[in-house]
Write a protein that holds these residues in place. Structure first.
Motif, short mmCIF file in Angstrom:
data_model
loop_
_atom_site.label_atom_id
_atom_site.label_comp_id
_atom_site.label_asym_id
_atom_site.label_seq_id
_atom_site.Cartn_x
_atom_site.Cartn_y
_atom_site.Cartn_z
N VAL A 220 -30.24 -13.12 -32.61
CA VAL A 220 -29.53 -13.51 -33.83
C VAL A 220 -30.37 -13.14 -35.06
N GLU A 221 -31.67 -13.40 -34.99
CA GLU A 221 -32.54 -13.10 -36.13
C GLU A 221 -32.65 -11.59 -36.36
N PHE A 222 -32.73 -10.82 -35.27
CA PHE A 222 -32.79 -9.37 -35.42
C PHE A 222 -31.49 -8.82 -36.00
N ALA A 223 -30.35 -9.41 -35.62
CA ALA A 223 -29.06 -9.00 -36.18
C ALA A 223 -29.02 -9.26 -37.68
N ALA A 224 -29.61 -10.38 -38.12
CA ALA A 224 -29.66 -10.69 -39.55
C ALA A 224 -30.54 -9.69 -40.30
N LEU A 225 -31.67 -9.32 -39.67
CA LEU A 225 -32.54 -8.32 -40.27
C LEU A 225 -31.82 -6.98 -40.41
N ARG A 226 -31.11 -6.59 -39.35
CA ARG A 226 -30.40 -5.31 -39.38
C ARG A 226 -29.28 -5.32 -40.42
N GLU A 227 -28.58 -6.43 -40.55
CA GLU A 227 -27.51 -6.52 -41.54
C GLU A 227 -28.07 -6.41 -42.96
N ALA A 228 -29.22 -7.06 -43.19
CA ALA A 228 -29.86 -6.96 -44.51
C ALA A 228 -30.32 -5.54 -44.78
#
Length: 301
Positions: A220-228
């Motif tokens: 979930v945290e990596f997905a947030a990083l990628r979205e940013a």
């Protein structure tokens, strides 16, 4: 043929003379053909305008300009310029007389601009044949010149300095490989990938997305990083879309001549033609002497 072999065996210096004349003929013909080909390329390539130039091998004419950043200074006189080339020679005496020996030389590789009124093109001079109109020579007593200049015939020292420059504002003729680059040539996916890699390897940035503080990025945290990173990549590309294209002239990957000159184009073509014919005369003279020595200078066996 046997008489020639016997003559060379009796007098090795005669053989070296034949080799020298043969080498001079080959070198002269090669230089003649190369200079003629260079002149024909110049005369057959139409002048392009930077704003509308096609990608590939082009001829440009404009004015030399400096890029933003630290000034380009010639190493000997510390004169501000767009390009420089220098040579330092030392006078040496031996039994054969006086000669000048090169002790230091160099050529600028700094980028500069050509402005033809329709746009600017970055010139990468690496690998270029440069023919500057500005050239000066003076003498001194040390390997690095000091104070003022002195004329070379005044015998003012054992060191001779030669400096050539392309100065800002001079008319510049350029023939080379033209390419245009803009930020939109890099896809959003490539920008996003680079940002994700950079942010993952930066502890302070990675910590912003480590919601649970365990020092690792879960799914979930990596997905947030990628979205940013995707949002930031989109913003960067929007900014780059507003920037003008960057035009670059460099050496031709196909090996055709890369020329830079502040001489008038017609004058440069005349110089190339004159040098080509001088090399041809030298080659034919060497061949004539070689044939004479082989046919007339060797006694019949």
């Amino acid at each position: 043929m046997q008489a020639l072999v016997d003559a060379i065996a009796r007098d090795p210096e005669f053989g070296f003379l034949l080799l020298f004349l043969g080498g001079l003929f080959l070198i002269g013909m090669a230089r003649f053909l190369r200079l003629q080909a260079r002149r024909r390329v110049m005369e057959d390539t139409p002048t392009s305008r930077i704003r509308s130039a096609t990608q590939g091998y082009v001829e440009l004419i404009g004015q030399a300009r400096l890029m933003d950043g630290p000034p380009i200074l010639s190493p000997l006189s510390h004169t501000a310029c767009a390009w420089w080339r220098f040579k330092v020679e030392k006078k040496e005496k031996d039994d054969d007389g006086t000669r000048w020996v090169v002790v230091r030389q160099g050529t600028s590789s700094s980028l500069f601009l050509l402005d033809d009124g329709t746009g600017e093109c970055v010139i990468d001079p690496d690998g270029a044949i440069v023919e500057p109109a500005f050239r000066r020579t003076w003498l001194g007593a040390t390997p690095q010149p000091g104070g003022g200049l002195s004329a070379p015939w005044m015998n003012a020292g054992d060191y001779r300095y030669t400096e050539e420059m392309i100065q800002a504002g001079e008319r510049l003729y350029a023939l080379g490989w033209f390419t245009s680059v803009d930020g939109l040539q890099v896809s959003p996916q490539e920008i996003t990938r680079d940002l994700v890699i950079a942010w993952k390897n930066d502890p302070s940035l990675r910590q912003r997305f480590d919601a649970n503080g365990d020092g690792r990025l879960d799914e979930v945290e990596f997905a947030a990083l990628r979205e940013a990173a995707q949002r930031h990549a989109h913003d960067l590309q929007q900014e780059q879309a507003l920037l003008p294209q960057t035009h670059l002239l460099r050496a031709d990957p196909q090996g055709r001549p890369f020329l830079l000159s502040t001489h008038d184009q017609q004058q440069l073509a005349r110089r190339l033609r004159l040098h080509a014919w001088l090399w041809l005369v030298a080659a034919l003279a060497a061949l004539g002497v070689l044939v004479h020595l082989v046919t007339e200078g060797v006694p019949a066996g």
